[in-house]
Design an enzyme around this catalytic site. Structure first.
Site, mmCIF file in Angstrom:
data_model
loop_
_atom_site.group_PDB
_atom_site.id
_atom_site.type_symbol
_atom_site.label_atom_id
_atom_site.label_comp_id
_atom_site.label_asym_id
_atom_site.label_seq_id
_atom_site.Cartn_x
_atom_site.Cartn_y
_atom_site.Cartn_z
ATOM 1 C CD GLU A 55 57.038 43.082 37.587
ATOM 2 O OE1 GLU A 55 56.937 42.023 38.012
ATOM 3 O OE2 GLU A 55 56.818 44.182 38.395
ATOM 4 C CE LYS A 57 56.139 48.249 39.505
ATOM 5 N NZ LYS A 57 56.983 47.628 40.715
ATOM 6 C CE LYS A 117 54.856 39.898 40.586
ATOM 7 N NZ LYS A 117 54.999 41.538 41.097
ATOM 8 C CD GLU A 166 54.320 39.245 46.047
ATOM 9 O OE1 GLU A 166 54.552 39.172 44.755
ATOM 10 O OE2 GLU A 166 53.645 40.026 46.575
ATOM 11 C CG ASN A 187 56.698 41.982 47.161
ATOM 12 O OD1 ASN A 187 57.689 42.748 47.102
ATOM 13 N ND2 ASN A 187 55.768 42.010 46.575
ATOM 14 C CD GLU A 217 57.969 38.381 44.320
ATOM 15 O OE1 GLU A 217 57.494 36.883 44.255
ATOM 16 O OE2 GLU A 217 57.123 39.024 44.604
ATOM 17 C CB SER A 218 59.916 44.513 45.633
ATOM 18 O OG SER A 218 58.757 43.794 44.942
HETATM 19 O O1 LIG Z 1 55.118 48.083 42.930
HETATM 20 C C1 LIG Z 1 54.133 48.443 43.687
HETATM 21 O O2 LIG Z 1 54.053 49.787 43.924
HETATM 22 C C2 LIG Z 1 53.094 47.656 44.097
HETATM 23 C C3 LIG Z 1 52.098 48.087 44.963
HETATM 24 C C4 LIG Z 1 51.059 47.111 45.377
HETATM 25 C C5 LIG Z 1 50.954 45.872 44.882
HETATM 26 C C6 LIG Z 1 52.173 45.289 44.225
HETATM 27 C C7 LIG Z 1 52.905 46.174 43.822
HETATM 28 N N1 LIG Z 1 54.105 45.696 42.964
HETATM 29 C C8 LIG Z 1 54.058 44.568 42.353
HETATM 30 C C9 LIG Z 1 55.218 43.802 42.315
HETATM 31 O O3 LIG Z 1 55.433 42.726 42.782
HETATM 32 C C10 LIG Z 1 56.609 44.513 41.748
HETATM 33 O O4 LIG Z 1 56.199 45.121 40.342
HETATM 34 C C11 LIG Z 1 57.857 43.548 41.473
HETATM 35 O O5 LIG Z 1 58.121 42.948 42.504
HETATM 36 C C12 LIG Z 1 58.990 44.327 40.944
HETATM 37 O O6 LIG Z 1 59.481 45.370 41.875
HETATM 38 P P1 LIG Z 1 60.302 46.574 41.724
HETATM 39 O O7 LIG Z 1 61.738 45.898 41.175
HETATM 40 O O8 LIG Z 1 60.466 47.206 43.009
HETATM 41 O O9 LIG Z 1 59.678 47.431 40.618
#
Ligand SMILES: O=C(O)c1ccccc1NCC(=O)[C@H](O)[C@H](O)COP(=O)(O)O
Length: 260
Positions: A55, A57, A117, A166, A187, A217-218
């Site tokens: 991503e 970001k 996204k 998601e 997520n 995810e995340s």
């Molecule tokens: O990332 C956040 O803080 C967030 C807060 C509220 C809604 C969505 C959010 N993030 C979007 C995502 O889904 C993430 O950017 C994506 O899954 C990647 O996660 P990461 O690897 O932890 O940056």
């Protein structure tokens, strides 16, 4: 009001403003709208790729500014060279500092599937996604009811787009599995309090039917976590912050992938 409520309230306003500025017919007449989409399923199943959905970001509600120095083209080119299965670009301007221009810049650099996204609540945003080069759209079960998931995913499929749905818990998963969805992403981050736990993925993976691509995810920051998630049955891994927080995300991903 939760952060998700704030995002959606702002999003409704943003969509109405966009509709007043650019008509659907104008979006539908762009060259990018005409192109055939890359298949997420083909890319994830391609043995030459690693399953990562990397991503771009710049910022997030949970972390504030993550990266304000990297260019989209440079980062996503590095992601593609690292063998990722797809790239994700956040387009929300207010909470993530993204834009549709970022999506177009990514499209120009990539020959693999590209995810818009976004917090999608309206068909207009799906037309916008296609017109700006996306192959995949995201639908978030926490902000849509099951009828909306069905209608929006069927509309996206009618445009040839791939759909990633998601979910965060069993209730959302149970309500939202429809045939017009290609992939289900669990997520690991709770979008209301931002707590991250891999347990969400591990608890839900076996409840997702095998006809869906399974994406975790995340909060992924360790190659060992990819191994653990693969063993559990996941084929896709969405990772943003771990690469974007570094001085050179395009190098960081190559170092990460070399340890897989
Ligand atoms: O990332 C956040 O803080 C967030 C807060 C509220 C809604 C969505 C959010 N993030 C979007 C995502 O889904 C993430 O950017 C994506 O899954 C990647 O996660 P990461 O690897 O932890 O940056």
């Amino acid at each position: 009001m939760t952060i998700l409520d704030k995002i959606i309230t702002k999003k409704r306003l943003e969509v109405e403003q966009a509709k007043a500025l650019v008509a659907v017919a104008d979006l539908e007449s762009t060259p990018l709208f005409e192109r055939a989409c890359f298949s997420l399923s083909d890319s994830v199943r391609n043995q030459g790729k690693n399953g990562i959905i990397a991503e771009f970001k710049r910022a997030s509600p949970s972390k504030g500014i993550i990266n304000n120095h990297s260019s989209v083209a440079e980062v996503v080119t590095g992601y593609q060279e690292a063998g990722v299965s797809a790239v994700s670009v956040l387009t929300d301007p207010d909470f993530f500092k993204g834009s549709l221009a970022d999506l177009v810049a990514a499209r120009e650099a990539l020959q693999i599937p590209l995810l818009r996204k976004e917090f999608i609540i309206d068909e207009y945003q799906i037309v916008e996604a296609k017109a700006h080069g996306a192959d995949i759209i995201l639908l978030i079960a926490a902000v849509l009811d099951p009828a909306e998931v069905k209608a929006l995913s069927e509309f996206a499929k009618s445009l040839g787009l791939n759909v990633l749905l998601e979910v965060h818990n069993q209730e959302e998963l149970g309500c939202s599995m429809v045939d017009s969805v290609d992939a289900i992403g669990v997520n690991n981050r709770n979008l209301n309090d931002f707590k991250v736990s891999l347990d969400h993925s591990l608890e839900l993976v076996d409840l997702i039917p095998s006809r869906f691509i399974k994406v975790s995810e995340s909060g992924i920051s360790d190659p060992n976590t990819i191994r653990q998630l693969r063993n559990a049955g996941f084929q896709g891994f969405l990772i943003g912050e771990n690469f974007m927080k570094t001085t050179a995300p395009s190098k960081a991903i190559k170092e990460f992938v070399s340890q897989l």
